[in-house]
Design an enzyme around this catalytic site. Structure first.
Site, PDB file in Angstrom:
ATOM      1  N   TYR A 163      -1.196 -30.356  -0.292  1.00 35.27           N
ATOM      2  CA  TYR A 163      -1.189 -31.595  -0.948  1.00 35.27           C
ATOM      3  C   TYR A 163      -0.092 -32.412  -0.251  1.00 35.27           C
ATOM      4  CZ  TYR A 163      -0.023 -35.074  -4.780  1.00 35.27           C
ATOM      5  OH  TYR A 163       0.273 -36.224  -5.395  1.00 35.27           O
ATOM      6  N   LEU A 213       1.316 -31.236 -18.726  1.00 32.49           N
ATOM      7  CA  LEU A 213       1.131 -31.810 -20.400  1.00 32.49           C
ATOM      8  C   LEU A 213      -0.182 -31.574 -20.682  1.00 32.49           C
ATOM      9  CD1 LEU A 213       2.774 -34.805 -21.757  1.00 32.49           C
ATOM     10  CD2 LEU A 213       0.186 -34.710 -21.563  1.00 32.49           C
TER      11      LEU A 213
END
Ligand SMILES: NC(=O)c1ccc[n+]([C@@H]2O[C@H](COP(=O)([O-])OP(=O)(O)OC[C@H]3O[C@@H](n4cnc5c(N)ncnc54)[C@H](O)[C@@H]3O)[C@@H](O)[C@H]2O)c1
Length: 359
Positions: A163, A213
């Site tokens: 990435y 999260l």
């Protein structure tokens, strides 16, 4: 203002559309096959949406027209889920670089300003992270400066870096087109934008492993332990999506200041280790639900390669220098981490915890 937004249906794109379309002078042509997060805008006549990928074969003429029409093109397209980097590395490289590099060429040909979202992961690991026994005493060895800090990736076999490398290649490609063909550009390097609509919850509206999260949120809602990868020792700085969008709007308002610059966008005051984040989330969830038992919600430590698969490695610390955003844009983030978490977690709680059955 006329804007093209690639990836307008994602987390950042959805918040950006909320703010942009509230201004009646703004028109948007957007590209994204995913529209679940932007359904409230689908009937807006100032949004022309192309529900297919930007690189779809045979449809480049409409993209060229849009780039010619636009005052600026905002590129948000990528696969930016850490669990994919080492498990689907080809798709990650394609999404981050190969699928969008023709957009750079189009913007250069039309001399249209390209604002491309990169990532703080282009910095890779810090110099401090490679020094044995380093305790991060010297900020020059770990603070991230847009123009000075070297970009240090791990070995090729650690596919976690696909990435970051794809994003770095896109940055270099954009900069090369600026250098050789005068492409006006802005590179944005986000550091952990948090807010409602960030990610799906696995088993409910998506599959796989979302960002941290949503992983913790899913565990809290389902009554399972929060899983701390490698003990949660790594640091992150977290900024509110609302303040991050403010920064982008300031860039759009002041092209002469924003063009041909690289900007870190983050919040230095909201630095936590992932272990601290887990604990804070337990306390916030106790407050949101009114159930103090969540303060002691179980936590378990899990090995990184077991959680993410072979080729996993993490960035050690990401402390952004933000002087450029402050001096050029007048942007300083102020929202504290607790406030960000309460807003984000409440929205997840309202959306998911109240539905007793999984779809
Ligand atoms: N959210 C963060 O904190 C953060 C941190 C670092 C970098 N970024 C970067 O910011 C950008 C947006 O992040 P996000 O959190 O909104 O991600 P996201 O995954 O929520 O949104 C990305 C959107 O791009 C779309 N997309 C992907 N490839 C496309 C293509 N070829 N054509 C059209 N649409 C395409 C996806 O369908 C998705 O809706 C990404 O480039 C990401 O790498 C975000």
């Amino acid at each position: 203002m006329r804007l093209v937004i690639i990836g307008c249906g994602g987390f950042i794109g959805s918040h950006l559309l909320d703010r942009l379309l509230a201004d009646e002078t703004v028109s948007v042509r957007g590209w994204d096959p995913q529209v679940r997060k932007i359904t409230r805008h689908l009937d807006n006549p100032r949004l022309r949406l192309h529900r297919h990928p930007v690189h779809e074969p045979g449809r480049q003429d409409e993209l060229r027209d849009a780039v010619r029409w636009a005052d600026a093109v905002i590129n948000l397209a990528a696969i930016c889920n850490p669990a994919e980097y080492n498990t689907h590395p080809i798709e990650v490289i394609r999404a981050g670089f190969l699928d969008v590099h023709p957009l750079v060429e189009l913007c250069a040909a039309e001399r249209t300003w390209l604002i491309s979202f990169s990532t703080s992961e282009v910095y890779g690991r810090t110099l401090a992270g490679y020094l044995p026994g380093n305790t991060y005493d010297d900020p020059d060895l770990y603070e991230l400066d847009e123009d000075e800090t070297p970009l240090i990736m791990g070995p090729v076999r650690n596919q976690r870096w696909t990435y970051a490398c794809a994003k770095q290649m896109l940055e270099r490609y954009i900069y090369a087109y600026h250098h050789e063909h005068g492409l006006p550009f802005t590179i944005v390097r986000p550091l952990n934008f948090f807010g409602p609509r960030m990610d799906y919850l696995p088993g409910r509206d998506g599959e796989g492993v979302p960002r941290v999260l949503a992983c913790f949120m899913n565990a809290l809602i389902e009554g399972r332990p929060l899983q701390l990868v490698d003990g949660g020792r790594r640091h992150r700085t977290i900024v509110s999506i609302h303040e991050a969008v403010d920064a982008l709007l300031l860039m759009l308002a002041r092209p002469e200041r924003a063009q041909n610059q690289f900007f870190n966008i983050g919040n230095r005051d909201n630095e936590v280790t992932i272990a601290e984040l887990a604990d804070l989330m337990r306390h916030c969830y106790a407050e949101i639900t009114g159930d103090p038992g969540y303060r002691d919600h179980p936590i378990e430590v899990i090995d990184g390669e077991r959680f993410y698969g072979a080729g996993y490695e993490d960035c050690d610390r990401r402390m952004p220098k933000l002087d450029r955003a402050r001096t050029l844009l007048g942007w300083t983030p102020r929202i504290g981490l607790r406030e960000i978490l309460l807003e984000t977690m409440s929205s997840y709680h309202d959306q998911y915890a109240k539905s007793p059955t999984r779809p």
